[in-house]
Scaffold this motif. Structure first.
Motif, PDB file in Angstrom:
ATOM      1  N   ARG A  89       0.866  -1.183   0.000  1.00  0.00           N
ATOM      2  CA  ARG A  89       0.000   0.000   0.000  1.00  0.00           C
ATOM      3  C   ARG A  89       0.901   1.230   0.000  1.00  0.00           C
ATOM      4  O   ARG A  89       1.617   1.484   0.977  1.00  0.00           O
ATOM      5  CB  ARG A  89      -0.921  -0.006   1.218  1.00  0.00           C
ATOM      6  CG  ARG A  89      -1.971  -1.118   1.194  1.00  0.00           C
ATOM      7  CD  ARG A  89      -3.004  -0.893   2.280  1.00  0.00           C
ATOM      8  NE  ARG A  89      -4.056  -1.891   2.327  1.00  0.00           N
ATOM      9  CZ  ARG A  89      -5.155  -1.874   1.578  1.00  0.00           C
ATOM     10  NH1 ARG A  89      -5.327  -0.911   0.691  1.00  0.00           N
ATOM     11  NH2 ARG A  89      -6.077  -2.809   1.708  1.00  0.00           N
ATOM     12  N   LYS A  90       0.876   1.983  -1.095  1.00  0.00           N
ATOM     13  CA  LYS A  90       1.727   3.155  -1.242  1.00  0.00           C
ATOM     14  C   LYS A  90       0.920   4.434  -1.067  1.00  0.00           C
ATOM     15  O   LYS A  90      -0.151   4.587  -1.650  1.00  0.00           O
ATOM     16  CB  LYS A  90       2.400   3.163  -2.620  1.00  0.00           C
ATOM     17  CG  LYS A  90       3.438   2.069  -2.798  1.00  0.00           C
ATOM     18  CD  LYS A  90       4.160   2.216  -4.129  1.00  0.00           C
ATOM     19  CE  LYS A  90       5.246   1.167  -4.283  1.00  0.00           C
ATOM     20  NZ  LYS A  90       5.988   1.304  -5.565  1.00  0.00           N
ATOM     21  N   ASP A  91       1.452   5.311  -0.259  1.00  0.00           N
ATOM     22  CA  ASP A  91       0.844   6.629  -0.063  1.00  0.00           C
ATOM     23  C   ASP A  91       1.752   7.656  -0.720  1.00  0.00           C
ATOM     24  O   ASP A  91       2.846   7.948  -0.206  1.00  0.00           O
ATOM     25  CB  ASP A  91       0.679   6.932   1.423  1.00  0.00           C
ATOM     26  CG  ASP A  91      -0.175   8.160   1.672  1.00  0.00           C
ATOM     27  OD1 ASP A  91      -0.138   9.084   0.829  1.00  0.00           O
ATOM     28  OD2 ASP A  91      -0.873   8.209   2.697  1.00  0.00           O
ATOM     29  N   PRO A  92       1.347   8.222  -1.869  1.00  0.00           N
ATOM     30  CA  PRO A  92       2.214   9.172  -2.583  1.00  0.00           C
ATOM     31  C   PRO A  92       2.434  10.481  -1.846  1.00  0.00           C
ATOM     32  O   PRO A  92       3.308  11.272  -2.234  1.00  0.00           O
ATOM     33  CB  PRO A  92       1.468   9.392  -3.897  1.00  0.00           C
ATOM     34  CG  PRO A  92       0.043   9.102  -3.580  1.00  0.00           C
ATOM     35  CD  PRO A  92       0.060   8.014  -2.551  1.00  0.00           C
ATOM     36  N   ASP A  93       1.678  10.716  -0.780  1.00  0.00           N
ATOM     37  CA  ASP A  93       1.809  11.965  -0.028  1.00  0.00           C
ATOM     38  C   ASP A  93       2.677  11.818   1.224  1.00  0.00           C
ATOM     39  O   ASP A  93       2.831  12.791   1.977  1.00  0.00           O
ATOM     40  CB  ASP A  93       0.428  12.475   0.377  1.00  0.00           C
ATOM     41  CG  ASP A  93      -0.454  12.781  -0.829  1.00  0.00           C
ATOM     42  OD1 ASP A  93       0.092  13.294  -1.830  1.00  0.00           O
ATOM     43  OD2 ASP A  93      -1.659  12.485  -0.775  1.00  0.00           O
ATOM     44  N   LYS A  94       3.224  10.624   1.458  1.00  0.00           N
ATOM     45  CA  LYS A  94       4.022  10.401   2.662  1.00  0.00           C
ATOM     46  C   LYS A  94       5.364   9.769   2.315  1.00  0.00           C
ATOM     47  O   LYS A  94       5.554   9.235   1.220  1.00  0.00           O
ATOM     48  CB  LYS A  94       3.254   9.488   3.635  1.00  0.00           C
ATOM     49  CG  LYS A  94       1.980  10.107   4.182  1.00  0.00           C
ATOM     50  CD  LYS A  94       1.297   9.166   5.156  1.00  0.00           C
ATOM     51  CE  LYS A  94       0.011   9.794   5.717  1.00  0.00           C
ATOM     52  NZ  LYS A  94      -0.686   8.880   6.652  1.00  0.00           N
ATOM     53  N   LEU A  95       6.281   9.838   3.277  1.00  0.00           N
ATOM     54  CA  LEU A  95       7.565   9.173   3.154  1.00  0.00           C
ATOM     55  C   LEU A  95       7.489   7.791   3.793  1.00  0.00           C
ATOM     56  O   LEU A  95       6.698   7.562   4.713  1.00  0.00           O
ATOM     57  CB  LEU A  95       8.666   9.988   3.841  1.00  0.00           C
ATOM     58  CG  LEU A  95       8.963  11.366   3.249  1.00  0.00           C
ATOM     59  CD1 LEU A  95       9.978  12.097   4.128  1.00  0.00           C
ATOM     60  CD2 LEU A  95       9.490  11.248   1.819  1.00  0.00           C
ATOM     61  N   SER A  96       8.304   6.868   3.305  1.00  0.00           N
ATOM     62  CA  SER A  96       8.368   5.544   3.893  1.00  0.00           C
ATOM     63  C   SER A  96       8.934   5.624   5.307  1.00  0.00           C
ATOM     64  O   SER A  96       9.587   6.604   5.692  1.00  0.00           O
ATOM     65  CB  SER A  96       9.251   4.631   3.042  1.00  0.00           C
ATOM     66  OG  SER A  96       8.746   4.514   1.728  1.00  0.00           O
ATOM     67  N   THR A  97       8.668   4.598   6.092  1.00  0.00           N
ATOM     68  CA  THR A  97       9.193   4.545   7.451  1.00  0.00           C
ATOM     69  C   THR A  97      10.701   4.329   7.401  1.00  0.00           C
ATOM     70  O   THR A  97      11.182   3.333   6.851  1.00  0.00           O
ATOM     71  CB  THR A  97       8.538   3.407   8.243  1.00  0.00           C
ATOM     72  OG1 THR A  97       7.119   3.570   8.226  1.00  0.00           O
ATOM     73  CG2 THR A  97       9.022   3.412   9.684  1.00  0.00           C
ATOM     74  N   ARG A  98      11.442   5.267   7.957  1.00  0.00           N
ATOM     75  CA  ARG A  98      12.902   5.182   7.961  1.00  0.00           C
ATOM     76  C   ARG A  98      13.421   5.323   9.386  1.00  0.00           C
ATOM     77  O   ARG A  98      12.881   6.079  10.195  1.00  0.00           O
ATOM     78  CB  ARG A  98      13.519   6.272   7.072  1.00  0.00           C
ATOM     79  CG  ARG A  98      13.224   6.080   5.585  1.00  0.00           C
ATOM     80  CD  ARG A  98      13.904   7.130   4.718  1.00  0.00           C
ATOM     81  NE  ARG A  98      13.654   6.874   3.301  1.00  0.00           N
ATOM     82  CZ  ARG A  98      14.392   6.081   2.538  1.00  0.00           C
ATOM     83  NH1 ARG A  98      15.446   5.475   3.066  1.00  0.00           N
ATOM     84  NH2 ARG A  98      14.103   5.890   1.271  1.00  0.00           N
ATOM     85  N   GLY A  99      14.498   4.564   9.662  1.00  0.00           N
ATOM     86  CA  GLY A  99      15.093   4.609  10.989  1.00  0.00           C
ATOM     87  C   GLY A  99      16.598   4.739  10.916  1.00  0.00           C
ATOM     88  O   GLY A  99      17.220   4.475   9.885  1.00  0.00           O
ATOM     89  N   LEU A 100      17.188   5.141  12.028  1.00  0.00           N
ATOM     90  CA  LEU A 100      18.638   5.276  12.138  1.00  0.00           C
ATOM     91  C   LEU A 100      19.133   4.360  13.241  1.00  0.00           C
ATOM     92  O   LEU A 100      18.725   4.476  14.402  1.00  0.00           O
ATOM     93  CB  LEU A 100      19.025   6.718  12.452  1.00  0.00           C
ATOM     94  CG  LEU A 100      20.502   6.953  12.792  1.00  0.00           C
ATOM     95  CD1 LEU A 100      21.389   6.618  11.593  1.00  0.00           C
ATOM     96  CD2 LEU A 100      20.725   8.391  13.235  1.00  0.00           C
ATOM     97  N   LEU A 101      20.019   3.432  12.872  1.00  0.00           N
ATOM     98  CA  LEU A 101      20.697   2.576  13.838  1.00  0.00           C
ATOM     99  C   LEU A 101      22.131   3.082  13.985  1.00  0.00           C
ATOM    100  O   LEU A 101      22.914   3.024  13.036  1.00  0.00           O
ATOM    101  CB  LEU A 101      20.694   1.115  13.369  1.00  0.00           C
ATOM    102  CG  LEU A 101      19.410   0.326  13.606  1.00  0.00           C
ATOM    103  CD1 LEU A 101      19.425  -0.955  12.799  1.00  0.00           C
ATOM    104  CD2 LEU A 101      19.241   0.013  15.087  1.00  0.00           C
ATOM    105  N   GLN A 102      22.452   3.615  15.157  1.00  0.00           N
ATOM    106  CA  GLN A 102      23.780   4.146  15.429  1.00  0.00           C
ATOM    107  C   GLN A 102      24.535   3.142  16.295  1.00  0.00           C
ATOM    108  O   GLN A 102      24.206   2.920  17.461  1.00  0.00           O
ATOM    109  CB  GLN A 102      23.674   5.480  16.168  1.00  0.00           C
ATOM    110  CG  GLN A 102      25.010   6.144  16.445  1.00  0.00           C
ATOM    111  CD  GLN A 102      25.570   6.853  15.218  1.00  0.00           C
ATOM    112  OE1 GLN A 102      24.889   7.678  14.602  1.00  0.00           O
ATOM    113  NE2 GLN A 102      26.811   6.544  14.877  1.00  0.00           N
ATOM    114  N   TYR A 103      25.560   2.495  15.703  1.00  0.00           N
ATOM    115  CA  TYR A 103      26.337   1.486  16.426  1.00  0.00           C
ATOM    116  C   TYR A 103      27.504   2.147  17.151  1.00  0.00           C
ATOM    117  O   TYR A 103      28.154   3.057  16.629  1.00  0.00           O
ATOM    118  CB  TYR A 103      26.855   0.418  15.464  1.00  0.00           C
ATOM    119  CG  TYR A 103      25.777  -0.518  14.956  1.00  0.00           C
ATOM    120  CD1 TYR A 103      25.508  -1.704  15.620  1.00  0.00           C
ATOM    121  CD2 TYR A 103      25.029  -0.203  13.826  1.00  0.00           C
ATOM    122  CE1 TYR A 103      24.518  -2.567  15.173  1.00  0.00           C
ATOM    123  CE2 TYR A 103      24.030  -1.055  13.369  1.00  0.00           C
ATOM    124  CZ  TYR A 103      23.788  -2.238  14.047  1.00  0.00           C
ATOM    125  OH  TYR A 103      22.798  -3.085  13.600  1.00  0.00           O
TER     126      TYR A 103
END
Length: 350
Positions: A89-103
């Motif tokens: 399900r793509k929402d053209p008005d939103k960004l995908s869920t993105r995360g930052l893993l800092q090791y």
């Protein structure tokens, strides 16, 4: 406006995760960052179920992806190549869920995580008008109060869609919600599920917020698990608690049995094969779900989960899938062979 696509539809979907598919950025102290690394509880639990189902049952694994306008084509193609029943399900008005893993080091040791975008969180509503709604099992990563709403919502949607059978509900508690003040709500939520599966730190956090809860103790895990079972027995609950304890294995408990199982990779000779533990606990639950459907027994299901988790440990992100004359392989290994190996080890030690 949401745009949906369905690929590889099956009339017999066995597993669906309502966890998220996250695009992670991995940062290390002395090497370039890795971007668009597939992660999230939805991706890894689906991985575990897909590995355990094998090529003959791949279409029976459902995959729900909530994507934004920046979802990478190569990630979509990789998931589609697993030949599952996949709904994107793509929402053209939103960004995908993105995360930052800092090791903190370059050996995938201690790390911190934060979201870089607003998370797109799946709920039962996203299953409407898809074959995923009819799944035999659902993995849910949620807070106790969310479970109290979403499980009845899922049952209502299924009834409205003509599905009357009771699915297997596997609940993985949202880590930040595992606090003493939420224990009562967690016990109520357990009455709605078949499998409650915190990791050992999450289980401890329901009983104590102090630093002492981080120390590993089999006796304490068993005592805390019995608190859940004793309360549930009074409510005539017939499910199980599966405590995932990483390198310590897992503790499987129901009203009739209690058993510790070792991890596939032990603490000594196999450590060189373990690269990154991220997602292994989620993969365990996907494998557990298929094992329970296949055998109807929680201890046997835990063996499936243990083997499925081993494939998630061997690299960053998802393992490599190949097919040759010997069949389907993940990281050049066959799931059934690893399962047989685990069973052989357990027979020797029992």
């Amino acid at each position: 406006m949401d745009e949906s696509s369905i690929r590889g539809s099956s009339d017999r979907v066995l597993f669906v995760s309502l966890g998220m598919v996250v695009l992670d950025e991995l940062r290390f102290p002395s090497s370039p960052p890795a971007k668009d690394v597939v992660g999230g509880s939805g991706a890894y639990s689906t991985l575990g179920a897909r590995i355990a189902a094998g090529s003959s049952g791949c279409r029976n694994i459902g995959c729900l992806v909530l994507a934004g306008n920046d979802f990478p084509q190569h990630v979509e193609e990789e998931l589609r190549n697993w030949d599952m029943t996949i709904v994107i399900r793509k929402d053209p008005d939103k960004l995908s869920t993105r995360g930052l893993l800092q090791y903190e080091d370059d050996a995938f040791g201690p790390k911190t995580f934060k979201y870089l975008t607003q998370p797109l969180k799946p709920t039962p509503e996203y299953l409407k008008s898809t074959p995923l709604l009819r799944s035999h099992a659902f993995h849910m990563l949620a807070k106790p109060e969310e479970m109290l709403v979403q499980v009845p919502e899922l049952f209502t949607l299924r009834l409205d869609g003509g599905v009357q059978d009771h699915p297997l509900i596997i609940w993985e508690p949202f880590p930040a919600s595992c606090r003493p003040e939420n224990l009562s709500a967690a016990l109520r939520a357990c009455e709605l599920v078949d499998v409650f599966s915190p990791n050992h730190l999450q289980l401890a956090a329901f009983f104590s917020s102090g630093c002492d809860s981080h120390a590993f103790s089999q006796d304490r895990i068993q005592e805390q698990t019995l608190t859940f079972l004793n309360t549930r027995r009074q409510a005539e609950w017939h499910g199980c608690v599966a405590v995932r304890a990483g390198e310590h294995g897992c503790f499987i408990a129901s009203n009739g049995s209690f058993r510790w199982l070792p991890p596939f990779y032990g603490p000594k000779e196999d450590l060189a094969k373990v690269k990154d533990p991220t997602g292994a606990g989620n993969a365990f639950l996907g494998g557990f779900s298929i094992g329970f459907i296949n055998t109807g027994e929680s201890l046997q299901a835990a063996k499936y989960g243990t083997v499925a988790a081993s494939f998630a440990l061997e690299q960053t992100s998802l393992p490599q899938r190949t097919v040759d004359a010997a069949g389907e392989k993940w990281n050049d290994s066959i799931f059934e062979e690893r399962l047989q190996e685990l069973n052989s080890r357990l027979q020797v030690t029992s």
